[in-house]
Write an enzyme that holds these catalytic residues in place. Structure first.
Site, short mmCIF file in Angstrom:
data_model
loop_
_atom_site.label_atom_id
_atom_site.label_comp_id
_atom_site.label_asym_id
_atom_site.label_seq_id
_atom_site.Cartn_x
_atom_site.Cartn_y
_atom_site.Cartn_z
N HIS A 85 32.61 31.75 38.56
CA HIS A 85 31.42 31.64 37.47
C HIS A 85 31.25 30.00 36.88
O HIS A 85 31.82 29.01 36.86
CB HIS A 85 31.97 32.73 36.36
CG HIS A 85 32.43 34.03 37.08
ND1 HIS A 85 31.99 34.91 37.65
CD2 HIS A 85 33.72 34.82 36.81
CE1 HIS A 85 32.54 36.11 38.02
NE2 HIS A 85 33.84 35.64 37.47
N GLU A 90 35.04 34.03 30.58
CA GLU A 90 35.61 33.75 31.59
C GLU A 90 35.26 32.50 32.44
O GLU A 90 36.41 31.70 32.98
CB GLU A 90 35.37 35.29 32.89
CG GLU A 90 36.02 35.06 33.89
CD GLU A 90 35.84 36.10 34.58
OE1 GLU A 90 35.09 36.53 34.53
OE2 GLU A 90 36.25 36.15 35.88
N HIS A 128 40.08 33.80 37.94
CA HIS A 128 39.61 34.41 37.41
C HIS A 128 39.60 35.48 36.25
O HIS A 128 40.81 35.39 36.81
CB HIS A 128 39.19 36.10 38.33
CG HIS A 128 37.56 34.91 38.95
ND1 HIS A 128 36.26 35.44 38.76
CD2 HIS A 128 38.19 34.63 40.59
CE1 HIS A 128 35.95 34.55 40.41
NE2 HIS A 128 36.79 34.73 41.12
N GLU A 167 43.23 37.61 39.49
CA GLU A 167 42.49 37.94 37.87
C GLU A 167 43.70 38.23 36.83
O GLU A 167 44.65 38.68 37.16
CB GLU A 167 42.22 39.32 38.08
CG GLU A 167 40.86 39.60 39.23
CD GLU A 167 39.65 38.94 38.58
OE1 GLU A 167 39.48 38.39 37.08
OE2 GLU A 167 38.58 39.38 39.13
ZN ZN Z 1 35.89 36.69 37.81
#
Ligand code: ZN
Length: 313
Positions: A101, A138, A194, A276
């Site tokens: 992102h 994030e 992430h 993640e």
């Molecule tokens: Zn993400």
């Protein structure tokens, strides 16, 4: 990454998280076995972290400036070899870090909602990503971990390239560009960082492995195998260094999930995985993700996994 919408995998029934993880890693993942052994030795994932730090070097050991190129925490190679120009373990290796992102995505909805070709289908250029309930995004988390990871890998001699850094670019890059960045760099390993945005009570990390796809510009058939090796090593070392349990809401307790719907993986021709690191919307995970000391351990775990993969040991 909080792929709400089409990218979010259908939640699976919650399962016990320790048993299957140990079975899967022990049976399928030699590279992660060390992590599992240490994980078990320190009493599993039930503690608050204080008992685990003894099994890994203090974060400060790893935070020296890259220019110092200090000896590894294990004591080798020593100063003599450095002075003599002996190669560091990852000399000649290229690692691409993709911080998921972008903080600027929040102000560029039109741009990031543009559809791009990911081979199998078309998807949004990028998403905003998630945040903790207190607003720690994030995008900020992934960039911070990426910086810590870059320092660690450079200390091992790797050439590190990042798909985004600081305020550049102002948004994105798009997922197809993130994949091609690794391809064009001829990366020996690539990782996209992430943190998830699932429900309170959903905890733990998972590594996303590419599935085999061959459609349009996507052809992952040659990189699926090495990516699985990379991903299992990252998972095992992340578990060992952070004590964060494998996800209790995806991956059936293994900490591993295979997906074929992510452009960042589908379009990669080099070994690549996503991680993640935790669930930003869970209060316990959020307390870890917002801790600089914990992010250092996260970076250490990812680095150890990549080093293990690139050294093949
Ligand atoms: Zn993400």
């Amino acid at each position: 990454m909080s792929y709400t919408g089409p990218e979010f995998e259908t939640p699976q029934p919650r399962r016990p998280r320790r048993g299957p993880m140990t079975v899967a890693l022990a049976a399928l993942v030699p590279g992660a076995l060390l992590g599992w052994v240490v994980y078990e030795a320190v009493g599993g994932g039930g503690g608050n972290g204080s008992g685990r730090t003894a099994s890994v070097a203090p974060a400060s050991t790893h935070s020296a400036a890259p220019s110092t190129r200090s000896a590894s925490p294990d004591g080798a190679p020593g100063d003599d070899s450095k002075a003599a120009g002996t190669s560091l373990p990852l000399t000649g290796k290229v690692v691409v870090i993709d911080p998921g992102h972008n903080q600027g995505n929040f102000q560029h909805a039109t741009e990031i909602n543009r559809q791009v070709d990911i081979g199998t289908n078309r998807k949004e250029c990028d998403t905003t990503g998630t945040s903790t309930n207190d607003g720690y995004t994030e995008a900020r988390f992934t960039l911070d971990v990426a910086h810590r990871l870059r320092t660690l890998l450079e200390q091992q001699g790797a050439t590190v390239k990042m798909t985004r850094d600081g305020d550049s670019p102002a948004w994105g890059p798009c997922v197809d560009e993130r994949a091609r960045f690794g391809n064009n760099a001829h990366a020996d390993a690539a990782i996209s960082i992430h943190a998830d945005g699932s429900a309170e009570g959903d905890r733990g990390f998972h590594v996303i492995l590419p599935g085999a796809v061959h459609a349009g510009a996507a052809d992952t058939r040659k990189m699926v195998g090495p990516s699985r090796d990379l991903g299992t090593r990252v998972a095992g070392n992340f578990l060992r260094d952070t004590g964060e349990p494998p996800s209790n809401y995806v991956g059936k307790g293994t900490g591993l999930v295979t997906r074929t719907d992510l452009g960042g993986l589908n379009l990669s021709t080099v070994p690549k995985v996503f991680i993640e690191c935790g669930n930003m919307r869970d209060s316990k995970d959020a307390a870890l993700l917002t801790s600089g000391a914990w992010r250092q351990r996260a970076a250490q775990g990812i680095s150890d996994g990549i080093v293990s993969f690139l050294r093949g040991s």
